[in-house]
Enzyme design. Sequence first.
Site, PDB file in Angstrom:
ATOM      1  N   CYS A 298     -13.904  44.369 -44.619  1.00 15.26           N
ATOM      2  CA  CYS A 298     -14.005  45.459 -43.298  1.00 15.26           C
ATOM      3  C   CYS A 298     -13.496  44.671 -41.637  1.00 15.26           C
ATOM      4  O   CYS A 298     -12.831  44.994 -41.322  1.00 15.26           O
ATOM      5  CB  CYS A 298     -15.434  45.781 -43.435  1.00 15.26           C
ATOM      6  SG  CYS A 298     -15.474  47.087 -44.616  1.00 15.26           S
TER       7      CYS A 298
HETATM    8  C1  UGA Z   1     -19.362  45.538 -41.751  1.00 16.81           C
HETATM    9  C2  UGA Z   1     -20.210  45.302 -40.451  1.00 16.81           C
HETATM   10  O1  UGA Z   1     -21.333  44.711 -40.556  1.00 16.81           O
HETATM   11  C3  UGA Z   1     -20.640  46.667 -40.735  1.00 16.81           C
HETATM   12  O2  UGA Z   1     -21.654  47.172 -39.727  1.00 16.81           O
HETATM   13  C4  UGA Z   1     -19.435  47.908 -41.234  1.00 16.81           C
HETATM   14  O3  UGA Z   1     -19.951  48.913 -41.629  1.00 16.81           O
HETATM   15  C5  UGA Z   1     -18.293  46.911 -42.402  1.00 16.81           C
HETATM   16  O4  UGA Z   1     -18.270  45.583 -41.852  1.00 16.81           O
HETATM   17  C6  UGA Z   1     -17.665  48.360 -42.159  1.00 16.81           C
HETATM   18  O5  UGA Z   1     -16.739  49.108 -41.423  1.00 16.81           O
HETATM   19  O6  UGA Z   1     -17.513  49.263 -43.193  1.00 16.81           O
HETATM   20  P1  UGA Z   1     -19.831  43.555 -43.671  1.00 16.81           P
HETATM   21  O7  UGA Z   1     -17.746  43.616 -44.305  1.00 16.81           O
HETATM   22  O8  UGA Z   1     -20.502  44.329 -44.743  1.00 16.81           O
HETATM   23  O9  UGA Z   1     -20.250  45.099 -42.494  1.00 16.81           O
HETATM   24  O10 UGA Z   1     -20.326  42.276 -43.958  1.00 16.81           O
HETATM   25  P2  UGA Z   1     -21.249  41.687 -42.860  1.00 16.81           P
HETATM   26  O11 UGA Z   1     -22.254  41.345 -43.493  1.00 16.81           O
HETATM   27  O12 UGA Z   1     -20.792  42.240 -41.157  1.00 16.81           O
HETATM   28  O13 UGA Z   1     -20.164  40.107 -42.481  1.00 16.81           O
HETATM   29  C7  UGA Z   1     -19.118  40.165 -42.352  1.00 16.81           C
HETATM   30  C8  UGA Z   1     -18.625  38.324 -42.976  1.00 16.81           C
HETATM   31  O14 UGA Z   1     -18.414  37.337 -41.209  1.00 16.81           O
HETATM   32  C9  UGA Z   1     -18.587  37.989 -43.837  1.00 16.81           C
HETATM   33  O15 UGA Z   1     -18.290  37.016 -43.952  1.00 16.81           O
HETATM   34  C10 UGA Z   1     -19.658  37.148 -42.676  1.00 16.81           C
HETATM   35  O16 UGA Z   1     -20.126  35.064 -43.383  1.00 16.81           O
HETATM   36  C11 UGA Z   1     -19.331  36.428 -41.860  1.00 16.81           C
HETATM   37  N1  UGA Z   1     -20.490  36.330 -40.447  1.00 16.81           N
HETATM   38  C12 UGA Z   1     -21.555  37.228 -40.206  1.00 16.81           C
HETATM   39  C13 UGA Z   1     -20.878  35.011 -40.005  1.00 16.81           C
HETATM   40  O17 UGA Z   1     -19.616  33.751 -40.705  1.00 16.81           O
HETATM   41  N2  UGA Z   1     -21.618  34.434 -39.230  1.00 16.81           N
HETATM   42  C14 UGA Z   1     -22.084  35.587 -38.341  1.00 16.81           C
HETATM   43  O18 UGA Z   1     -23.098  35.419 -38.224  1.00 16.81           O
HETATM   44  C15 UGA Z   1     -22.168  36.976 -39.575  1.00 16.81           C
END
Ligand code: UGA
Length: 448
Positions: A273
């Site tokens: 995403c």
């Molecule tokens: C993301 C959004 O958080 C959701 O709100 C949204 O609905 C979704 O995309 C979508 O568009 O369908 P998601 O892809 O499941 O959700 O993953 P996240 O939990 O957001 O994490 C994304 C990435 O960011 C991961 O690789 C995680 O490791 C990284 N991340 C997250 C960090 O490096 N640091 C942080 O503080 C948070």
Amino acid sequence: MNKYSVSIVGLGYVGLTMGICFASKGIKVYGVDINKAKIKVLKRGFLPIYEEKLDELFKIALEKNTFIATDNYEEAITNTNITFLTVGTPSRANGSIDLSFVKSASESIASVLKEKDDYHLVVVKSTVIPGTTRNLVGSIIRDHGKILGEEVGLCMNPEFLREGQAVHDLLNPDRIIIGEYDKKSGDLLEKFWRSFYENKAPPILRTNLETAEMVKYANNAFLALKISFANTIANICQHIPNCDVNIVMKGIGYDSRICPKFLRAGLGFGGSCLPKDVKAIIHFSEKLGYDPILLKACLEVNEKQPYKAIELLKKALGELKGKRIAILGLAFKPGTDDMREAVSIKIVNKLIEEKARVIVHDPKALRKAKRLWNEQIDYAKSIEDALRNADGVIIVTEWDEYKKITPETFKKLMKRPIIIDGRRIYNVEEFRKEGVKILAIGYGDKNE
Ligand code: UGA
């Protein structure tokens, strides 16, 4: 019997989570997917994906007989009064959005609606570029002879579910955004959500279709910016003796204007995403004649961030050729087996290029990894297997089981206990006291 019956078109983690949560609460749900294999699996009572808590709810839905998986649009649309469109919107090679699934699903829905007399509401859940709901989905429905607003309602209702926490997020949303073609459509969708959440509905914001579509992009772009910001500060901290990005982020997170969430520095964001949506909105913006330099910088930081792990590893180990390097974690985040745009891919490929001998471990994603790298690398059955005789280890995904590994275990199993903590899961000072060499993202080395 619930007064709503719902069809969900596209059974990825969003569609399945929604469908099964609705069905577990007694709403009759028809889940449609063109992937026959997926439908077969569901019909046999299994889930084609892993999502926390979804299996429990699926069992409830099966007992209530409220979830029907089908590849037949006609069966699904004629038996329901609301259709949620949850098909994927992948990136094309140039970063623009590929709307072909939205188009073909809309055509299939519209061709059934053409023959249906009752009012039906179509709700776009897929993340789509502003204008798509009206100009693509709406036009297709109209081209099939239906009067929008009168015979068929149309809404854009972005979803914010995180993979791995989709059930939790669906049941506890921060807000609901309803983009509506007309008031009747919006009223029906609002009533549906209010009845689903009973008296615990979150704030509901109603607006037009295009604004709702933009809310989703702005939301994901902002989350991506926060991460790239934290990583930028981490990369600066890395060069300041004694400076620790985790404390810096904690410090700024107390500011109520900033908020502490999504400021975890690491090796960058992955998944299906954030990278895709930021690319899509950049492409869209450029087409409109605006150069979104801030979003481009956010992606550029993210492109480079995984290689910070290799830089640190080389600093500790020198040349990597012939060295045995263990990778702990392949999934793009814990709680999933999804490796789409995972930073592990860049890291492993780089190590292969540098002729290191790579061994990988992941509690869930190994099967996917094998398809990616085949014989090029080794696959560990356990954490111990991965660490045994390794010259260095990189923590790429912060699975809970990795957090429990003690300095003793690293020292006992590895040829040299050199740890690159790419997700900041260990206490650097404590580990160093125990005699392991640990370098962590955003942790300024005392001896630099
Ligand atoms: C993301 C959004 O958080 C959701 O709100 C949204 O609905 C979704 O995309 C979508 O568009 O369908 P998601 O892809 O499941 O959700 O993953 P996240 O939990 O957001 O994490 C994304 C990435 O960011 C991961 O690789 C995680 O490791 C990284 N991340 C997250 C960090 O490096 N640091 C942080 O503080 C948070």
